[in-house]
Design an enzyme around this catalytic site. Structure first.
Site, PDB file in Angstrom:
ATOM      1  N   GLU A   1      -3.968  36.237 -35.193  1.00 22.80           N
ATOM      2  CA  GLU A   1      -5.147  35.841 -34.429  1.00 22.80           C
ATOM      3  C   GLU A   1      -5.845  37.040 -33.819  1.00 22.80           C
ATOM      4  O   GLU A   1      -5.220  38.047 -33.514  1.00 22.80           O
ATOM      5  CB  GLU A   1      -4.718  34.937 -33.280  1.00 22.80           C
ATOM      6  CG  GLU A   1      -4.287  33.603 -33.747  1.00 22.80           C
ATOM      7  CD  GLU A   1      -3.827  32.751 -32.594  1.00 22.80           C
ATOM      8  OE1 GLU A   1      -4.110  33.098 -31.437  1.00 22.80           O
ATOM      9  OE2 GLU A   1      -3.178  31.745 -32.868  1.00 22.80           O
TER      10      GLU A   1
ATOM     11  N   CYS B   1       4.887  31.556 -24.049  1.00 23.64           N
ATOM     12  CA  CYS B   1       3.989  32.128 -25.056  1.00 23.64           C
ATOM     13  C   CYS B   1       4.185  31.504 -26.439  1.00 23.64           C
ATOM     14  O   CYS B   1       5.311  31.418 -26.942  1.00 23.64           O
ATOM     15  CB  CYS B   1       4.237  33.632 -25.126  1.00 23.64           C
ATOM     16  SG  CYS B   1       3.331  34.442 -26.447  1.00 23.64           S
TER      17      CYS B   1
ATOM     18  N   LEU C   1       3.654  41.306 -15.644  1.00 23.02           N
ATOM     19  CA  LEU C   1       4.728  41.278 -14.649  1.00 23.02           C
ATOM     20  C   LEU C   1       5.268  39.850 -14.490  1.00 23.02           C
ATOM     21  O   LEU C   1       6.450  39.609 -14.607  1.00 23.02           O
ATOM     22  CB  LEU C   1       4.151  41.809 -13.333  1.00 23.02           C
ATOM     23  CG  LEU C   1       5.062  42.485 -12.347  1.00 23.02           C
ATOM     24  CD1 LEU C   1       5.958  43.519 -12.993  1.00 23.02           C
ATOM     25  CD2 LEU C   1       4.231  43.126 -11.242  1.00 23.02           C
TER      26      LEU C   1
END
Ligand code: SAH
Ligand code: SF4
Length: 357
Positions: free
Chosen positions: A95, A127, A228
């Site tokens: 992508e 994710c 983070l």
């Protein structure tokens, strides 16, 4: 008989092309022309290189391989964000996203979000790319090719179009494909190529500690974003498994070293979910980031099917930002872009693969 393997044209520097041309008996200026056709004019075929004669093109074609990415899908969001699903030569898909930010008086800003790997080994809990595991690294030609092909497609509508910024925030962990990413940056920056300023390119990492320090030394100009997401090791372990290998103390030490060498501000990405957006979490960030030159970018997590991650409500996000702001930490909430087209990393590919099966 030794069959010479072809070199990927889009991954070649100008110097490499000069060397190849010399070896095969072509003049230096051919290499310079070739580099410009590929890296600046973003052509997708040998036939489009109008200033190079047919016989030279044929000679070059026997040594150099030109593969343009095949657009499998393109989507356009209401806010102008465009998302592409590209097919690589071995059939894998990646992508790539183009974001058009508000036009300023002086110049437009066109940012391309580039993928660096097929899949990702880091496996972050929220994710879509991480869910699939790691498949392979992208080559220089495939990384640069994303920017070239987007440039090509948009120039069909707007011949003046120029990409101005790059973020390495697509699929994959850029610092685990370090050499290819750094060489891609050199190509994208080349003045006979797309000429994108070093300071307009940003690498995002989930925290590959040794490579952060190496990056500061190898290319102190390029920007760094650190994902983070949590300021305590137990919370971060549950979101980013690699935190067990490179815990926060080591990560923050690498960040300090990065700023000492580069004098650049790091962007700290914080995807807010239901598990890391409480007041205590915000206070943990304040403690962790005190004294570190940086900017915190809050992003409500994009819910991905199969991760079970939910985003907090806007009031919680606002309160979170307030705690950081009151402690003197520079903070912003990222404008959400392309949510209606699943612009979060890896989502389009998953959707597409799901439709195929
Ligand atoms: N591997 C690198 C770069 C690619 S991911 C990294 O992790 O930094 C780019 C950014 O998108 C990272 O900050 C990542 O944490 C974030 N991201 C991934 N999936 C997301 C999701 N579903 N919602 C919000 N942000 C996400
Ligand atoms: Fe990999 Fe980045 Fe996704 Fe984590 S967020 S799995 S590091 S691509």
């Amino acid at each position: 008989m030794v069959i010479m393997e072809k070199v990927e044209l889009r991954g070649c520097s100008e110097d490499e092309l000069i060397e190849i041309c010399q070896k095969i008996g072509l003049k230096r200026f051919r290499a310079v022309q070739l580099f410009q056709w590929v890296q600046q004019k973003a052509v997708r075929s040998w036939e489009d290189m109008k200033t190079i004669g047919k016989s030279d093109r044929q000679t070059l074609n026997t040594h150099l391989h030109l593969y343009a990415l095949e657009k499998v899908r393109g989507q356009r969001s209401k806010d102008g964000t465009r998302k592409y699903l590209f097919r690589l030569e071995d059939g894998q898909t990646i992508e790539c996203v183009l974001m058009d930010y508000a036009r300023t008086k002086t110049r437009d800003r066109h940012t391309v979000c580039v993928s660096t790997q097929v899949g990702c080994a880091v496996g972050c809990a929220f994710c879509a790319t991480g869910l699939e595991g790691f498949r392979r690294n992208l080559s220089i030609a495939e990384i640069v090719g994303q920017v070239l092909d987007i440039t090509y497609y948009i120039r069909q509508e707007d011949p003046e179009f120029q990409v101005t910024n790059i973020v390495f925030m697509g699929m994959g962990e850029p610092l685990l494909n370090y050499d290819q990413v750094l060489k891609s940056i050199q190509l994208l920056n080349h003045e006979q190529g797309l000429n994108i300023g070093m300071r307009r390119m940003t690498i995002s990492t989930s925290g590959v500690v040794p490579k952060i320090v190496q990056l500061a030394r190898d290319n102190p100009q390029v920007g760094l974003a650190v994902s983070l997401h949590a300021a305590r090791d137990d919370v971060r372990n549950s979101l980013i498994p690699m935190n067990r290998r490179y815990p926060l103390k080591e990560l923050m030490r690498a960040c300090q070293e990065y700023t000492q060498i580069t004098h650049r501000r790091i962007t700290f990405e914080v995807a807010l979910t239901a598990v890391n957006a409480r007041r205590e979490d915000a206070e943990d960030f304040v403690r962790l980031l005190k004294g570190q030159l940086g900017h915190v970018n809050l992003i409500p997590v994009n819910p991905v099917v199969g991760t079970g991650m939910e985003r907090p409500d806007p009031v919680t996000i606002k309160r979170f930002a307030q705690v950081l702001d009151e402690a003197g930490i520079s903070v912003s909430s990222r404008e959400e872009r392309g949510t209606d087209i699943n612009a979060a990393c890896g989502q389009l590919r998953r959707q597409w693969e799901g439709e195929l099966t």
